[in-house]
Write a protein that holds these residues in place. Structure first.
Motif, mmCIF file in Angstrom:
data_model
loop_
_atom_site.group_PDB
_atom_site.id
_atom_site.type_symbol
_atom_site.label_atom_id
_atom_site.label_comp_id
_atom_site.label_asym_id
_atom_site.label_seq_id
_atom_site.Cartn_x
_atom_site.Cartn_y
_atom_site.Cartn_z
ATOM 1 N N GLY A 1 -68.153 -58.266 -81.407
ATOM 2 C CA GLY A 1 -67.420 -59.214 -80.979
ATOM 3 C C GLY A 1 -66.275 -57.933 -79.439
ATOM 4 N N PHE A 2 -66.287 -56.828 -79.683
ATOM 5 C CA PHE A 2 -65.624 -56.020 -78.862
ATOM 6 C C PHE A 2 -65.475 -56.177 -77.342
ATOM 7 C CE2 PHE A 2 -64.723 -54.124 -83.119
ATOM 8 C CZ PHE A 2 -63.137 -54.425 -83.109
ATOM 9 N N ARG A 3 -64.937 -56.086 -76.325
ATOM 10 C CA ARG A 3 -66.001 -56.557 -75.111
ATOM 11 C C ARG A 3 -65.290 -54.796 -74.450
ATOM 12 N NH1 ARG A 3 -63.312 -60.606 -71.403
ATOM 13 N NH2 ARG A 3 -65.095 -59.882 -70.342
ATOM 14 N N HIS B 1 -70.066 -52.251 -73.209
ATOM 15 C CA HIS B 1 -68.523 -52.532 -73.497
ATOM 16 C C HIS B 1 -68.235 -51.844 -72.339
ATOM 17 C CE1 HIS B 1 -69.976 -51.991 -77.269
ATOM 18 N NE2 HIS B 1 -69.553 -53.022 -78.672
ATOM 19 N N ILE C 1 -59.923 -59.137 -70.344
ATOM 20 C CA ILE C 1 -59.941 -58.284 -71.896
ATOM 21 C C ILE C 1 -58.584 -58.635 -72.512
ATOM 22 C CG2 ILE C 1 -61.408 -56.907 -72.782
ATOM 23 C CD1 ILE C 1 -62.814 -55.875 -70.754
ATOM 24 N N GLU D 1 -60.398 -57.921 -78.192
ATOM 25 C CA GLU D 1 -61.571 -58.079 -77.930
ATOM 26 C C GLU D 1 -61.596 -56.149 -77.290
ATOM 27 O OE1 GLU D 1 -63.345 -61.255 -74.801
ATOM 28 O OE2 GLU D 1 -61.257 -60.820 -74.215
#
Length: 224
Positions: free
Chosen positions: A3-5, A101, A156, A160
């Motif tokens: 879920g982290f961008r 990422h 972002i 995130e």
């Protein structure tokens, strides 16, 4: 954990092995003090210097830190900073993490040192935030706010973002208080003390806790 961008990274101590760099620089001056004593002396001197000159990049702090440590060549440590090595796991892991990422350096070093570190690491960063930009050092929350504003401009949100760092003094506590997810990279796992990093006033429980970036790639589900 997905879920982290964006992943924001402390650089010196997390990606760059600054304890080895410091010890190599001190040994080159003929100092024979035991390693852990040298590192503890550095941490104490940095802690004081951070309080005296919070606007000064880490790179420029090295001269007064060296003088406080009583080193015979106070400018030598700063001159050596661009040769400090990467942790062996860092370049490959950063290349893998970059596939999915946005990678951003959040560093107390100045732009010149950060450019050298980036080359050592394989130029993995999409953006870099330095003290030259913000005019204040971590752990000041203004540093993080400035970097988060840049991420927000890129679309972002902070929910995130995962902040990755070895320093609980400079990074983990402030990032946590600002609502960021955090990953503590415990580079000294199995060793006593905090080495060349000042001890935090209070320990904060990170969201993730790893020994190196290879472990982090596994937790984030990044393929080898």
């Amino acid at each position: 954990m997905a879920g982290f961008r964006a992943l924001t990274f402390d650089v010196v101590g997390t990606l760059i092995d600054f304890e080895t760099g410091i010890l190599d620089g001190v040994r080159a001056q003929g100092v024979t003090t035991p390693d852990e004593q040298v590192l503890a002396g550095f941490a104490a001197a940095e802690d004081l210097q951070q309080q005296l000159t919070p606007e000064l990049p880490f790179t420029q702090m090295l001269d007064p830190i060296s003088r406080r440590m009583g080193l015979p060549e106070p400018a030598a440590l700063r001159a050596s900073i661009t040769t400090w090595p990467a942790f062996p796991d860092a370049p490959g892991a950063l290349a893998r993490l970059h596939r999915g990422h946005r990678l951003v350096a959040f560093t107390n070093a100045d732009r010149a040192a950060t450019a050298a570190f980036a080359r050592t690491l394989g130029d993995p960063f999409d953006d870099v935030v330095t003290v030259d930009d913000v005019r204040v050092n971590k752990p000041d929350p203004q540093f993080f706010a400035w970097g988060l504003a840049r991420l927000d401009a890129a679309g972002i949100g902070r929910e995130e973002v995962l902040h990755v760092a070895q320093s609980r003094y400079h990074d983990i506590g402030t990032a946590h208080r600002l609502g960021l997810a955090t990953c503590w990279v415990e580079r000294r796992r199995g060793r006593a003390g905090t080495g060349a990093t000042p001890a935090p006033a209070a320990a904060v429980e990170p969201d993730l806790h790893v020994a190196d970036l290879a472990e982090l790639t596994g937790l984030l589900g990044v393929p080898a």
